[in-house]
Write a protein that holds these residues in place. Structure first.
Motif, short mmCIF file in Angstrom:
data_model
loop_
_atom_site.label_atom_id
_atom_site.label_comp_id
_atom_site.label_asym_id
_atom_site.label_seq_id
_atom_site.Cartn_x
_atom_site.Cartn_y
_atom_site.Cartn_z
N PRO A 18 0.83 -1.21 0.00
CA PRO A 18 0.00 0.00 0.00
C PRO A 18 0.86 1.25 0.00
N GLY A 19 0.54 2.18 -0.89
CA GLY A 19 1.26 3.44 -0.91
C GLY A 19 2.51 3.43 -1.76
N ALA A 20 3.03 2.23 -2.11
CA ALA A 20 4.25 2.15 -2.91
C ALA A 20 3.89 2.37 -4.38
N VAL A 21 4.46 3.39 -4.98
CA VAL A 21 4.03 3.75 -6.33
C VAL A 21 5.20 3.91 -7.30
N PHE A 22 6.42 3.89 -6.82
CA PHE A 22 7.55 4.14 -7.70
C PHE A 22 8.27 2.83 -8.01
N SER A 23 8.31 2.48 -9.28
CA SER A 23 8.96 1.25 -9.70
C SER A 23 10.47 1.43 -9.71
N SER A 24 11.18 0.31 -9.80
CA SER A 24 12.64 0.38 -9.81
C SER A 24 13.14 1.13 -11.04
N GLU A 25 12.40 1.03 -12.15
CA GLU A 25 12.80 1.77 -13.35
C GLU A 25 12.72 3.27 -13.11
N MET A 26 11.65 3.71 -12.47
CA MET A 26 11.52 5.14 -12.16
C MET A 26 12.64 5.59 -11.24
N ILE A 27 12.89 4.83 -10.19
CA ILE A 27 13.93 5.20 -9.24
C ILE A 27 15.29 5.22 -9.91
N CYS A 28 15.55 4.25 -10.76
CA CYS A 28 16.84 4.19 -11.46
C CYS A 28 17.03 5.43 -12.33
N LEU A 53 18.68 3.10 -1.12
CA LEU A 53 17.97 2.54 -2.28
C LEU A 53 18.61 1.24 -2.74
N ILE A 54 19.94 1.19 -2.74
CA ILE A 54 20.62 -0.03 -3.17
C ILE A 54 20.40 -1.14 -2.15
N LYS A 55 20.58 -0.83 -0.88
CA LYS A 55 20.45 -1.85 0.16
C LYS A 55 19.03 -2.39 0.24
N SER A 56 18.05 -1.54 -0.02
CA SER A 56 16.65 -1.97 0.05
C SER A 56 16.22 -2.76 -1.17
N GLY A 57 17.07 -2.83 -2.18
CA GLY A 57 16.71 -3.57 -3.38
C GLY A 57 15.76 -2.84 -4.29
N CYS A 58 15.67 -1.53 -4.15
CA CYS A 58 14.76 -0.74 -4.98
C CYS A 58 15.39 -0.36 -6.32
N ILE A 59 16.67 -0.66 -6.48
CA ILE A 59 17.36 -0.43 -7.75
C ILE A 59 18.06 -1.72 -8.14
N ASP A 60 17.84 -2.14 -9.36
CA ASP A 60 18.58 -3.29 -9.91
C ASP A 60 20.00 -2.79 -10.21
N PHE A 61 20.97 -3.23 -9.41
CA PHE A 61 22.30 -2.65 -9.48
C PHE A 61 22.94 -2.84 -10.85
N VAL A 88 31.61 -9.80 -14.88
CA VAL A 88 32.83 -9.24 -15.47
C VAL A 88 32.51 -7.93 -16.18
N GLU A 89 31.44 -7.94 -16.98
CA GLU A 89 31.06 -6.72 -17.69
C GLU A 89 30.71 -5.61 -16.72
N THR A 90 29.98 -5.95 -15.65
CA THR A 90 29.60 -4.94 -14.66
C THR A 90 30.84 -4.36 -13.99
N THR A 91 31.80 -5.23 -13.63
CA THR A 91 33.02 -4.75 -12.97
C THR A 91 33.79 -3.81 -13.88
N ARG A 92 33.89 -4.16 -15.16
CA ARG A 92 34.62 -3.28 -16.09
C ARG A 92 33.93 -1.92 -16.21
#
Length: 1545
Positions: free
Chosen positions: A456-466, A500-508, A556-560
Motif C-alpha cells: 500500500p502506498g508504494a508507487v515508484f517502480s525500480s525503473e523510475m527510481i533508477c 535505495l541499493i540496500k533496500s533492493g529498490c534499484i537493480d544494481f 565481469v562486464e559490470t566490474t569493467r
C-alpha cells in the motif's frame, strides 16, 4: 453425470409428468418431425440424394400454425395443475430450441409457438429466459467437449451475478497492456432462485451429436465450421426469443442475467475450436455470415436493454464491462458503433472523477498525508503510519489507482511517468526521511521474493527510481563541473543512494548499464571527477552488490563498467579532506574488487593497486607507538586519509576510535567530582560498544540513552517517522517504573521524554500500539495527550476517516483512569469534535475535596507525628510500611496545612525520606491533591478576610520550600498541575509567581550559559557540565552516582513553558503570556521544536491574538535564519492603520513555494528528463533570502542543507512552506482579506504574467476588472491575437517573476495555482470558509452564467471551455476565471485532511439556488473528484451525494422553475453515469470490481431524493433505489434479497 447436472426431484417430476409426452408429440407434429423418428436419428450419417427424395415423398405435412394454439388448449384442458403443466411446457420448449435452432423453418415455428403461448399467459418470461440461457450455455459446452469450449465464467458486471458458475477448460481473458483495468471477464450462466422452477438443463440434455450432426468422421475443418454454425444459429434464435421477451416487463434479475450473457457472447465472439488453424477457416472461403447475424441480434438486445426510454439496465454497466477493450474487434460497424459510444461516455464520466490539473498534483514533502484508501490485513497502528500515495493515476474509469497497480500502469515516457520522476527528483533534492522512501518504493523484480503482495502506498517502480537516481547524479556532476561546492549535496545523496541499493529498490546491474550509457551517449565530458566512484565504493559492501559482482552472469562486464567511472583529474582543492578522499577512492575500490573475485582481477588498474600501499603506510604511521592519534585535533590530510582508511580497513578504524574513547586521554571530557575516571567512562563505553538490547537493563546505560533521546535525537526521530514507535517503547519503561518505589530519576526522565514525544507529533496517533483498555500513560501524560490531540486536530485536521471513528475509543482509553476535567475557557478553544466529547465530563474536584475533608483529621495526625521538628526518626519507616494509600496521597497536602506560612516549621528531612521511598506515581498523586487542597484553602481564607496578595505570597513561599529550598518535588509536574486548575482564578497567578522567583532565574541563565549556543552541532568545545545534585536536586539525584550529560531540572521545563503560554492565552492573560515569552525567549531557543511551537500556537489561536503578542511569539525564532519575505517585517510592525499587503506580496509568497516546495517541471529530452542545474539554482536563489551559510557549506543551496541544520521542521521544503503559513497567520488583517487577495492573484495570474513578460504590464496600474477572458468567445481565434489588450491588476508587479522562476509564463501560472491550493490547505478552517465564499462569488458573477439570453448550446460550450485544465488552456493563453478557481479548489482539496473536507459543502450552499444545467455541471465538476476520497468515510460520502442530489433537484425537480427551453434529461447522461459509478466505488471502498455493489444506505438515499425529481430523471436513476422490483442492484443485492420487506419503492 456431473454433480451439478444431476436432476433435482422437481426436474424428475416434470420429466415424468403425464402431459410431457403429449406436449412433445404436439410440437413434433407441427415441427414436421415424425413421431417414429428417434431423438438420436440426427446422429446418423446424412442421407444421400435418393434417400432424401424418398423421405420427401413420404413425409406428412404439418398442420397450419394457426391450429397450434387450439390443439395446445385441448391438452391443457386435460390437466388441473396448470402451473406444473406450464413448467413442463417451458422445459420442452427450451429443449426444442436447443435441438432445432439450426433448422430455420422449425426455429420460426418455435418463435410462433412461443408468442402464441405468451398470448394466453402460458409463458413466464422470468423463469423461461434464465433457464433458456443456462441450457444454451450447457449446450455450447457440450458441443465443445474435447476441444476448447466457449468460455463461461463468473459474471463480469458485479451487479449482474449468476447463481451458478459454468466451469470451462479455458477462461477467456482480454489482456490490454495499455489499460490499468484487470482483464475482461466472461459471463456465466444464470442462477436458479428459490422461487423459479428448476432449469431444464437436466430435463433435455443436448448431446453433441444433436447439434453437430452425423459427421463425426469428417475432416476437422468442416467439423469445426459446422459446430460454429450450430452455435451461431442457437445464439441467433436465443436473441430472437429474448427480443420477444423484452416486449414484456421482466424482473430486474432476469434483465441482469440477459445482459450478462449477451455481454459474454460479445466478449468471446472470436473464440475458435482448439486445434483448428484460423487460416484454414479463411481458406475455406465461406463468409461467416451466421456469426455476424447473431452478433447483430446480440447488439439489438444490448441496445434495447440500455435504451434510456426504458432503462432496463443502466448504460453504466457497459462502461464498467470492459467490452471496449476486447483485443480482436470484428470488422463490423454495428459493434464498432457501440464501442465508440462506450468510449465517449466513459471519458465523459471519468472526467468527473479527476481533478483539474491532476497531473500536477505531487507531494511537496512539506506535508505529511495519511493514506485513506482500503488497506486490508494491516493493523490499526500500521495504517496510521502509512502515507497517501505520493501521486495518483486515474484508471480507465477515472478512479485513482494506488500502490503497485499505479506503478505498473504508467508507461515510460508518458506524462504520468514524467510526473513520477518530478516527484522522485524533488525527493532527491528535498531529502525527505528514509521513512518516506520506505513507504513509496517497490522492490526491483529481480530482488522481490516470490510470494509478494501489493505494497500500500508504494508507487515508484525500480525503473523510475533508477532513472531519477541517474538524473540526480548527472545534475550533481554538472554542479561540480561548474566549480560550485556541492560536497554536502553529494553526501546527502549518498545516504539516499545507499538506502535505495540496500533496500533492493534499484537493480544494481541495470543501474550500472544505464549510467554508463548516459555518461557516454550524453555529454561524454561530464564525468571529470571521482564522485561516482565514491558512490560505488560506499555501496560495494552491500550484499546485493557483492552478489552482482560475484555470482551474476554479467559480473565481469559490470566490474569493467564500474572501473570505467574512474577519473585521474584532481579536484580544485586537492589538499582538502574531500580532495584526498577523491584522489584515493579509486585505489580503495580496486582493492575491494580484488578481494571479492579472482576472475575480475585482470581488469583492475595496477597503478591504483600500488597506490593502496600509501594508505597502508599512512595507517602504520598513524597507529604505531604508545601515543594514540588525537581524533579531536586532526589536520586536513589526516582527516582525508582516515576517511580513505575507513573504505579499506573499516573494522580496524572503528576499533581504534573505540580504543581512543576508552583511553585515559579522553577522561577530561567527562568531568565529575565524585567519580573515578574509569567510572565516568563506563556509561559511554557501554553505550557505544554494546549492541545487545539487554544493555538497557543497566541503570547507567538507560539514563544515558534517555538523555540522548530527550535532549539530542528528538527531532531526528520525528524526521525519521519513529516518534510514535519510540513513544510506545518509552511508555513501557514508564509503566514498569511508575509503581516502583524510589526510582524517581529514570522515571521522571522517561516521562519528560514521553511528554516531548507526544507534543512533537503532528498527525493523529494511536495511544496504544495494539489492544484495548486504558493507556499505560501516567496521569500527566494522559492530560498532555488530550492537549496534543486538540492542537493536531485544530491546526492540521484528522487526515483519515477511520481516525475519526477511532477518536471516541481513544478518548476512553486516555480518560479511563483519569478524573480530570478541563476548564470552560480551555474547552472553548478545543476543536468541536473534541470539545463535544469532553464537555459532558463531570467535574469531580468537589468530590476530591470532600474526600480530603473526610481524611483530613487522620492525615494531619500522621503528618504531625512525621513532620514535627522533634519527630521520631523511626516513625518514617512505620509511616511508609503501615499508612494506607488513600492517606499517603495527602502527605504533601498535610505538610502544606502544617506549614501555616512557615515552611521551616516542619521536618524537611523526614518528608524528603518519605517522598523518596514513595513510588513516582504516588508523588505525582501527592502533587495533584496538594494543588487542589492549596487552592481550596485559599478560597476559604479569602472568605475569612485575608489579603489575596498575602495568600499568593505565602503560596509561592511554601511551594518554593518544596521545589527549591529542599528540592522535594519536581517543578515541571507541579507547574502542569497548577495550569490544569486554570478554572480557579488564582492558579495561573501562582504559576507566574513561581516562574518569576529568584531561585529559578539564575538556574535558567546558568543553563543557557553552560549549554552554549542552541545549535549544539556547531559548538566544537566541550560544554560545562553541572554536578549531579546541582543539575537534578536532592529528590531526583538521591542515591544515584551516574553523572548527567544533558539532563537538568531547567531542561525539564522546555515542554512546559509553551503549555503555560497556551493556558495564559486561553484565560485572556495576554500581558502575562507576553511577559513569560519575553523572559524565557533565550531559554526557549533550546526547545527542539520551537519552530513548530510558533506555527501551531499561531494557528490554534488564530483570530484571538493581538499583534503585539504575535510579534513576541515570532521572536522565539531566530529570525535571521527563517526565510521570511523581505516585506514581511514591515507588514506586521507597521504603526499605520492596518492595510492588507498588496497583491505583489502574495504573488511573491506563492513564487517562493513554486521555487522551493512544488516539484519542479522538467523538459523531456532523448538524453533524459533533466533540467539545467543552473536553472534550479536560479529558482533557489531568487525565491528567498538564504540563511546564513554554515561552516564548510559555502555555495550550498538552502534546499540541500543537511537535516541537522533544519532539525525543525526537518527539510528546507517544509521550512519554506511552514514559513509561508506563519507569515499568513501573522498578518494583521482578516482571513477574508487574505483569501480575497490570494484568489485575485490566481484569477489574474496568467494574463498578468504574459503582459509583464511582453512588456505590457504597468507596475502601478489602476484599471479595474479581470484580465482573463471569462466569455465563451475568449477562446476564439480572434481573441488570441497580440492586439488583445487587458488592464493590469492593481498592486501586482510581476515584471521579473517569470525570470526569477525559470519557467515559462504558462508553466508558472499553473504552478502558482498549485502553490496557492497547497498553502491554503495548511491554514486553519477560518481561511477555508472564506475561500468557499470567494470562489462561489466569482463563479456566480461570471456574466455569461447570468445572461438569460444565452442558449443552452452556448452555455454548454462555455462551460466546457471554462472547465478546461489550466495547463491546456495555458497553451493558448485562454485561461478563464472559473477554470483557475476550480483548479485552485482541486489543488486545495487534494491537500486537505479528511476531516476538513466536510467544509467543502459550503461552496455549494453559496452557489445555490442552481437553476441551469451549466451551473449544475460546474458544481459536479467541483465536487465530483472529492467523492473517491470519501469512499471509506461513509457518513461524509452520503452527505456529499445528498448535496449533489439536492442540486439535481434544483434543476430537474418536480417543482423547479423550468428553463426556456426546458432542460432535457439527455443533457446530463454523463452525470447519471458518474452517479452510478461513484456509488459503486464507495460500495467497494476503492476501484470498482466485478462484484462491487452499492451500499443499501446509499440506495435508500437515492430513493428518497428521486421522489422530488422529474419522472424522466427518476427513470434514469431507477436502478439506484432499494426496490427489488425495479432495480437490478437491489434485486441482486444480498441484503435486500434476503429481506425484501426492507426495500423502499
Amino acid at each position: 453425470m456431473d454433480q451439478n447436472q444431476r436432476p433435482s426431484s422437481a426436474s424428475r417430476a416434470y420429466q415424468f409428468h403425464p402431459g410431457r409426452a403429449a406436449i412433445i408429440n404436439l410440437f413434433d407434429l407441427y415441427l414436421g418431425r415424425s413421431s417414429r423418428q428417434k431423438p438420436d436419428d440426427a446422429t446418423r450419417e446424412p442421407p444421400n440424394k435418393t434417400q432424401k427424395r424418398v423421405i420427401a415423398l413420404n413425409r406428412e405435412l404439418p398442420p397450419r400454425n394457426e391450429q397450434f394454439l387450439i390443439d395446445f388448449e385441448q391438452i391443457q384442458s386435460q390437466f388441473s395443475d396448470q402451473e406444473q403443466l406450464r413448467a413442463v411446457t417451458e422445459s420442452v420448449l427450451i429443449s426444442l430450441v436447443v435441438q432445432c435452432s439450426s433448422h430455420a423453418p422449425r426455429a420460426d415455428f418455435l418463435l410462433f409457438a412461443l408468442r402464441s403461448l405468451c398470448s394466453i399467459g402460458y409463458i413466464n418470461w422470468d423463469s423461461f429466459l434464465p433457464s433458456l440461457l443456462s441450457s444454451v450455455s450447457t449446450a455450447e459446452m457440450s458441443v465443445g467437449q474435447g476441444t476448447q469450449s466457449i468460455t463461461a465464467v463468473s459474471s463480469q458486471p458485479g451487479v449482474l451475478p449468476s447463481s451458478s458458475t459454468i466451469t470451462s477448460s479455458a477462461n477467456f481473458q482480454s489482456s490490454n497492456p495499455a489499460s490499468p483495468l484487470p482483464s475482461v471477464h466472461g459471463i456465466g450462466s444464470p442462477a436458479q432462485s428459490a422461487i423459479e422452477p428448476a432449469s431444464c438443463v437436466t430435463l433435455s440434455p443436448v448431446k453433441s451429436s444433436d447439434v453437430s450432426g452425423a459427421v463425426q468422421q469428417s475432416n476437422s475443418r468442416v467439423n469445426s465450421l459446422i459446430r460454429d454454425n450450430a452455435i451461431s444459429s442457437l445464439r441467433q434464435l436465443c436473441c430472437k426469443i429474448i427480443l420477444a421477451g423484452l416486449e414484456f416487463n421482466l424482473k430486474p434479475v432476469t434483465l441482469a442475467d440477459i445482459f450478462s450473457y449477451m455481454l459474454n457472447w460479445l466478449v468471446n465472439w472470436d473464440q475458435k475450436q482448439q486445434g483448428i488453424d484460423e487460416s484454414d477457416v479463411a481458406k475455406s472461403g465461406r463468409p461467416d455470415k451466421s456469426l455476424i447475424e447473431w452478433l447483430h441480434s446480440c447488439l439489438d438486445v444490448i441496445w434495447l436493454l440500455v435504451e434510456e426510454d426504458k432503462c432496463r439496465v443502466p448504460f453504466y454497466e457497459l462502461l464498467r464491462s470492459g467490452l471496449q477493450f476486447i483485443e480482436n474487434i470484428p470488422d463490423d460497424e454495428a459493434l464498432f458503433t457501440l464501442i465508440l459510444e462506450i468510449h465517449r461516455r466513459r471519458d465523459m464520466m471519468a472526467m468527473h472523477m479527476q481533478m483539474l490539473d491532476q497531473h500536477l498534483h505531487c507531494p511537496t514533502f512539506g506535508t505529511q498525508r495519511i493514506i485513506s484508501h482500503i488497506t486490508p490485513n494491516i493493523s490499526g497502528e500500521a495504517v496510521t503510519s502509512l502515507r497517501y500515495s505520493p501521486i495518483t493515476y486515474p484508471s480507465v474509469l477515472g478512479e485513482p489507482l494506488h500502490g503497485e497497480d499505479l506503478a505498473t500502469s504508467i508507461q515510460k515516457g508518458s506524462l504520468d511517468w514524467e510526473r513520477a520522476l518530478r516527484c522522485i527528483r524533488h525527493a532527491f533534492r528535498s531529502t525527505p526521511s528514509p521513512d518516506w522512501w520506505k513507504r513509496v518504493l517497490l522492490v526491483a523484480p529481480c530482488y522481490r521474493p516470490p510470494p509478494h503482495g501489493s505494497t500500500p502506498g508504494a508507487v515508484f517502480s525500480s525503473e523510475m527510481i533508477c532513472e531519477g537516481t541517474i538524473d540526480r547524479i548527472v545534475e550533481l556532476l554538472k554542479l561540480t563541473n561548474s566549480e560550485i561546492n556541492c560536497w554536502q549535496e553529494w553526501r546527502v545523496f549518498s545516504d539516499i543512494f545507499f538506502f535505495l541499493i540496500k533496500s533492493g529498490c534499484i537493480d544494481f546491474v541495470d543501474f550500472v548499464d544505464k549510467l554508463v550509457s548516459r555518461v557516454t551517449e550524453g555529454d561524454n565530458n561530464i564525468l571529470r571527477t571521482n564522485h561516482v566512484t565514491l558512490l560505488i565504493a560506499e555501496i560495494i559492501r552491500v550484499e546485493l552488490v557483492m552478489n552482482a559482482l560475484n555470482t551474476d552472469a554479467r559480473k565481469v562486464e559490470t566490474t569493467r563498467k564500474i572501473l570505467s567511472f574512474h577519473r585521474e583529474d584532481r579536484s580544485s582543492d586537492p589538499n582538502s579532506p574531500q580532495g584526498i578522499l577523491l584522489d584515493f577512492i579509486s585505489s580503495c575500490q580496486n582493492l575491494r574488487i580484488w578481494s571479492l573475485n579472482t576472475s575480475t582481477r585482470e581488469y583492475l588498474n595496477s597503478e591504483q593497486l600500488q597506490k593502496g600501499k600509501q594508505i597502508d603506510e599512512w595507517w602504520r604511521q598513524a597507529s604505531k607507538g604508545d601515543r594514540m592519534m588525537d581524533y579531536m585535533n586532526m589536520d586536513d590530510r589526516s582527516i582525508g586519509m582516515f576517511w580513505v582508511v575507513s573504505y579499506t580497513m573499516a573494522q580496524p578504524a572503528c576499533e581504534t576510535v573505540m580504543n581512543w574513547l576508552s583511553s585515559a586521554g579522553v577522561t577530561e571530557l567527562l568531568p565529575g567530582a565524585n567519580l573515578q575516571s574509569n567510572e565516568r567512562l563506563m556509561v559511554m563505553r557501554e553505550s557505544l560498544a554494546q549492541k545487545n538490547p539487554s544493555v538497557l537493563s543497566k541503570p547507567g546505560v538507560t539514563l544515558l540513552v534517555l538523555e540522548i533521546l530527550n535532549y539530542r535525537l528528538l527531532p531526528l526521530y520525528r524526521y525519521q517517522g519513529k516518534s510514535k514507535a519510540l513513544m510506545y517503547d518509552v511508555t513501557k519503561i514508564i509503566s514498569a517504573l511508575k509503581g516502583k518505589r524510589g526510582d524517581h530519576r529514570s522515571f521522571r526522565l522517561a516521562e519528560n521524554l514521553c511528554m516531548n514525544l507526544i507534543l512533537s507529533l503532528r498527525e493523529f496517533f494511536f495511544v496504544k500500539r495494539e489492544g484495548k483498555g486504558p493507556t499505560e500513560f501516567t496521569e500527566t501524560l494522559n492530560r498532555i495527550t488530550i492537549i496534543t490531540l486538540a492542537i493536531i486536530i485544530k491546526t492540521r485536521g484528522i487526515a483519515d476517516a477511520d481516525h475519526l471513528l477511532y477518536l471516541p475509543t481513544m478518548l476512553e482509553q486516555i480518560l479511563g483512569g483519569s478524573q480530570h476535567t478541563w476548564s470552560e475557557k480551555t474547552l472553548r478553544y478545543f476543536p468541536s469534535v473534541l470539545r463535544d466529547a469532553l464537555i459532558g465530563r463531570m467535574d469531580k474536584r468537589g468530590l476530591a475535596i470532600q474526600a480530603w475533608q473526610q481524611a483530613e483529621t487522620t492525615v494531619i495526625n500522621q503528618c504531625t507525628q512525621l513532620l514535627s521538628p522533634s519527630a521520631d526518626p523511626t516513625y518514617v519507616m512505620t509511616y511508609i510500611s503501615h499508612s494506607f494509600p488513600q492517606h499517603r496521597q495527602y502527605l504533601c497536602a498535610g505538610a502544606w496545612i502544617l506549614m501555616q506560612g512557615h515552611p521551616e516549621s516542619i521536618n524537611s528531612v523526614n518528608l524528603a525520606r518519605v517522598l523518596r521511598e514513595f513510588s513516582p506515581e504516588e508523588v505525582t498523586s501527592n502533587i495533584y491533591t496538594m494543588v487542589d487542597v492549596l487552592l481550596h484553602h485559599m478560597q476559604l481564607e479569602l472568605q475569612h478576610g485575608h489579603s489575596l496578595q498575602d495568600l499568593l505570597m505565602k503560596a509561592s513561599t511554601n511551594l518554593a520550600f518544596f521545589i527549591w529550598t529542599h528540592e522535594l518535588l519536581p517543578l515541571d509536574i507541579l507547574l502542569l498541575a497548577l495550569i490544569d486548575r486554570d478554572d480557579d482564578p488564582h492558579a495561573l497567578r501562582i504559576v507566574i509567581s513561581l516562574l518569576d522567583r529568584q531561585e529559578l532565574q539564575p538556574r535558567v541563565k546558568l543553563y543557557c550559559m553552560n549549554r552554549g549556543p542552541p545549535e549544539h552541532w556547531l559548538y566544537n568545545v566541550m560544554f560545562k557540565r553541572m554536578d549531579l545534585q546541582k543539575a537534578l536536586g536532592n529528590h531526583l539525584s538521591w542515591k544515584d552516582r551516574y553523572p548527567t550529560f544533558f539532563d537538568d531540572i531547567v531542561a525539564r521545563l522546555l515542554p512546559v513553558i509553551p503549555l503555560i503560554v497556551y493556558r495564559l492565552i486561553e484565560n485572556d492573560a495576554i500581558d502575562s503570556a507576553e511577559r513569560i515569552l519575553a523572559k524565557y525567549s533565550a531559554f526557549l531557543a533550546y526547545h527542539p521544536l520551537r519552530f513548530t511551537f510558533v506555527r501551531d500556537i499561531l494557528a490554534y489561536f488564530y483570530g484571538h491574538l493581538p499583534g503585539k503578542l504575535i510579534v513576541r511569539i515570532l521572536n522565539v525564532l531566530d529570525l535571521s535564519k527563517i526565510p521570511f519575505s523581505e516585506s514581511f517585517p514591515q507588514h506586521i510592525s507597521s504603526s499605520n492603520p492596518v492595510m492588507c499587503p498588496p497583491l505583489d506580496y502574495f504573488a511573491t509568497l506563492l513564487l517562493g513555494l513554486v521555487n522551493n516546495v512544488i516539484p519542479p517541471l522538467y523538459n523531456n529530452s532523448k538524453s533524459g528528463s533533466v533540467c539545467d542545474a543552473s536553472s534550479s539554482l536560479l529558482r533557489a536563489t531568487h525565491s528567498k533570502n538564504p540563511a546564513t551559510s554554515q561552516s564548510g557549506q559555502t555555495n550550498a543551496s538552502d534546499s540541500q542543507k543537511a537535516f541537522y541544520q533544519i532539525q525543525d521542521p526537518g527539510t528546507y521544503t517544509q521550512l519554506v512552506l511552514e514559513t509561508a503559513v506563519i507569515e499568513i497567520l501573522s498578518l494583521p488583517v482578516s482571513a477574508s482579506q487574505i483569501v480575497s487577495s490570494l484568489v485575485q492573484v490566481i484569477v489574474n495570474i496568467q494574463a498578468t504574467l504574459i503582459q509583464s513578460s511582453n512588456g505590457l504590464g504597468a507596475p502601478n496600474g489602476v484599471a479595474q476588472g479581470s484580465v482573463l477572458p471569462t466569455s465563451p468567445s475568449g477562446g476564439s481565434t480572434d481573441s488570441l491575437g497580440a492586439s488583445r489588450s487587458t488592464p493590469s491588476v492593481p498592486g501586482m508587479n510581476t515584471s521579473n517573476m517569470v525570470s526569477r522562476s525559470g519557467y515559462s509564463c504558462q508553466q508558472l501560472s499553473c504552478l502558482m495555482i498549485q502553490a496557492c491550493g497547497l498553502l491554503l490547505a495548511q491554514l486553519p478552517p477560518d481561511f477555508h470558509i472564506q475561500l468557499y465564499i470567494e470562489a462561489s462569488r466569482i463563479i456566480k458573477e461570471t456574466w455569461w452564467l447570468t445572461d438569460g439570453k444565452r442558449s443552452q448550446g452556448e452555455l454548454d460550450s462555455a462551460v466546457g471551455y471554462a472547465l478546461l485544465d489550466p495547463t491546456w488552456a495555458a497553451q493558448d493563453n485562454t485561461s478563464t476565471a472559473i477554470g483557475n478557481i476550480v483548479a485552485l479548489l482541486h489543488s486545495f482539496f487534494s491537500n486537505l485532511p479528511q476531516e476538513w473536507l466536510e467544509g467543502t459543502h459550503l461552496i455549494v450552499k453559496h452557489l445555490r439556488p442552481v437553476q441551469s444545467v451549466a451551473m449544475l455541471r460546474i458544481v459536479f465538476r467541483i465536487m465530483g473528484p472529492l467523492l473517491p476520497r470519501l469512499a471509506n468515510a461513509h457518513s461524509l460520502f452520503s452527505k456529499t451525494i445528498s448535496l449533489l442530489l439536492n442540486i439535481l433537484v434544483d434543476v430537474f425537480g418536480k417543482n423547479s422553475q423550468p428553463s426556456n427551453p426546458p432542460a432535457e434529461a439527455s443533457e446530463i447522461t454523463d452525470l447519471i453515469d458518474f452517479l452510478h459509478h461513484v456509488v459503486h466505488y464507495e460500495g467497494q471502498g476503492g476501484p470498482v470490481q466485478p462484484n462491487s455493489k452499492p451500499r443499501t444506505e446509499v440506495l435508500a438515499l437515492f430513493g428518497r431524493a428521486s421522489e422530488s425529481l422529474r419522472p424522466d430523471i427518476q427513470h434514469l436513476l431507477s436502478h439506484l433505489r432499494p426496490d427489488v422490483h425495479s432495480s437490478i442492484y437491489a434485486a441482486t443485492h444480498p441484503k435486500l434479497v434476503q429481506n425484501p420487506s426492507s426495500s423502499v419503492s
